[in-house]
Design an enzyme around this catalytic site. Structure first.
Site, short mmCIF file in Angstrom:
data_model
loop_
_atom_site.label_atom_id
_atom_site.label_comp_id
_atom_site.label_asym_id
_atom_site.label_seq_id
_atom_site.Cartn_x
_atom_site.Cartn_y
_atom_site.Cartn_z
NE ARG A 1 -2.54 0.62 3.59
CZ ARG A 1 -1.80 0.93 4.64
NH1 ARG A 1 -1.08 2.04 4.66
NH2 ARG A 1 -1.73 0.13 5.69
CG ASP B 1 -9.65 15.53 -15.04
OD1 ASP B 1 -10.63 15.02 -14.43
OD2 ASP B 1 -9.02 14.92 -15.93
#
Ligand SMILES: C=C(NCc1c(COP(=O)(O)O)cnc(C)c1O)C(=O)O
Length: 384
Positions: A51, A175
């Protein structure tokens, strides 16, 4: 030659990459492991738990940083997970000025998740940068934009917004999913954060869901790496490998997406049954000059409104398409068609989405890299 001096087409293949230290593998191995042996607590070889970091994800993150001309790349389980990390930089009471034309899932994340935690969002048209300043106040911390926007294909002036963000010491996040760094590199234009749904053009084959962030500033990167680990919305090694492999052909795929996109846009514009076509490559696009100044070509995303159409008529058209697949998503090698009002933007209330032009009869196309003659023929038979 220093990697930073490589041209984009070479960075797509070599950026951030080196043969594997173990056996010289040219493609990074898929380290399908969650944990790593330690000789003593903390005695590891740079990796302790996947992780926190995984070698295949590290290879992807280095590639992402390279192609966006950044210094730090971060990979997440999805595009929305990447956006989630950006908003988690904020605190209750902070405010965000966002484009009012954006992916429906981004709107839903902002309104239905983060407003509950005291973050306030203003959704406005950003085509004229001067309107943004009216919404900036002492609580504003972030400007969020897409360009071109999903699905109305609005073009927003990254350089101009960046000047505004710097004037008020705000973060600017762009974005870049629709354009990709093949067409535009927002960090070079003054953005602080670039975000991707790598699910789309970067992966390029509709076979993976991944999100990405790229930044230049180390302090900002450290905050985002902390959130990436602490919240844990990371992508796995197999997904990292798929996106890394997709990026290797991004330049050749985008070239064909742009060629086919232009031809489809011009076909639609010349079809008497079409009322309006939204594509930044048209000289009559409201911000075509800005598009030319920040994009090297105009991409494969197009939206259009059939003449005299409505919700049901538009659905009939997308149902009749055969080569264009009716599906959510975009940016893959196969052409996709969607009906934003009932699909990608259904989570935005009708009165809200229609403010930015997402009417019931709007159809969105992700033009793939098939033979353009077949794509035009498919549109002709469906539209008539
Ligand atoms: C699934 C679709 N969009 C995802 C998306 C996202 C979200 O990415 P995901 O990987 O789907 O979580 C963020 N930004 C933009 C501009 C997007 O288009 C779609 O528009 O069909």
């Amino acid at each position: 030659m220093s990697e930073k001096k490589l041209k984009f087409n070479s960075k797509a293949i070599h950026g951030g990459q080196e043969p594997d230290k173990a056996y010289g593998a040219v493609m990074p191995p898929i380290y399908q492991t969650s944990t790593y042996a330690q000789s003593t607590p903390g005695g590891h070889q740079g990796y302790e738990y996947s992780r926190s970091a995984n070698p295949t994800r590290t290879a992807l993150e280095k590639s992402l940083a390279s192609i966006e001309n950044g210094n730090y790349g971060l990979a997440f389980a999805s595009g929305l997970a990447a956006i989630d990390a950006v908003i988690k930089l904020l605190n209750p009471g902070d405010e965000v000025v966002s484009t009012n034309d954006l992916y429906g899932g981004s709107y839903r994340l902002f309104k239905q998740v983060f407003e509950k935690f005291g973050i306030r969002f203003h959704f406005i048209g950003m085509q004229n940068v001067h309107t943004i300043e009216e919404y900036i106040n002492g609580n504003t911390k972030l400007i969020w934009t897409e360009t071109p926007t999903n699905p109305m294909m609005n073009v927003i002036d990254i350089r101009a917004i960046s000047k505004l963000a710097k004037k008020y010491r705000l973060l600017l996040a762009v974005d870049n999913t629709f354009a990709t760094p093949y067409l535009q590199t927002p960090l070079d234009l003054g953005a602080d954060i670039v975000m991707h749904s790598a699910t789309k053009y970067l992966g390029g084959h509709s076979d993976v869901v991944v999100g990405a962030l790229v930044v230049r500033d180390k302090d900002l990167a450290d905050k985002l790496y902390f959130l990436q680990n602490a919240s844990g919305a990371v992508c796995g090694p197999m997904d990292s490998f798929l996106v890394l492999r997709g990026i290797k052909t991004l330049h050749v795929r985008m070239q064909r997406h742009c060629e086919n996109g232009k031809a489809v846009a011009e076909y639609l514009a010349g079809n008497p049954k079409i009322e309006k076509v939204y594509w930044p490559g048209f000289e009559n696009h409201p911000n075509h000059d800005i598009a030319k100044s920040q994009m090297s070509d105009f991409g494969g995303m197009i939206s259009f409104v059939p003449k005299g159409s409505n919700y049901d008529e538009a659905i009939k058209i997308v149902e009749k398409l055969k080569l264009f697949t009716l599906a959510e998503s975009l940016g893959g090698v196969e052409s996709l068609a969607g009906h934003p009002a009932s699909m990608t933007h259904a989570s935005i209330p009708k009165e809200e989405r229609e403010k930015s032009g997402v009417v019931d009869s709007l159809i969105r196309l992700s033009v793939g890299i098939e033979d353009i003659r077949d794509l035009i023929a498919d549109l002709e038979q469906a539209i008539g």
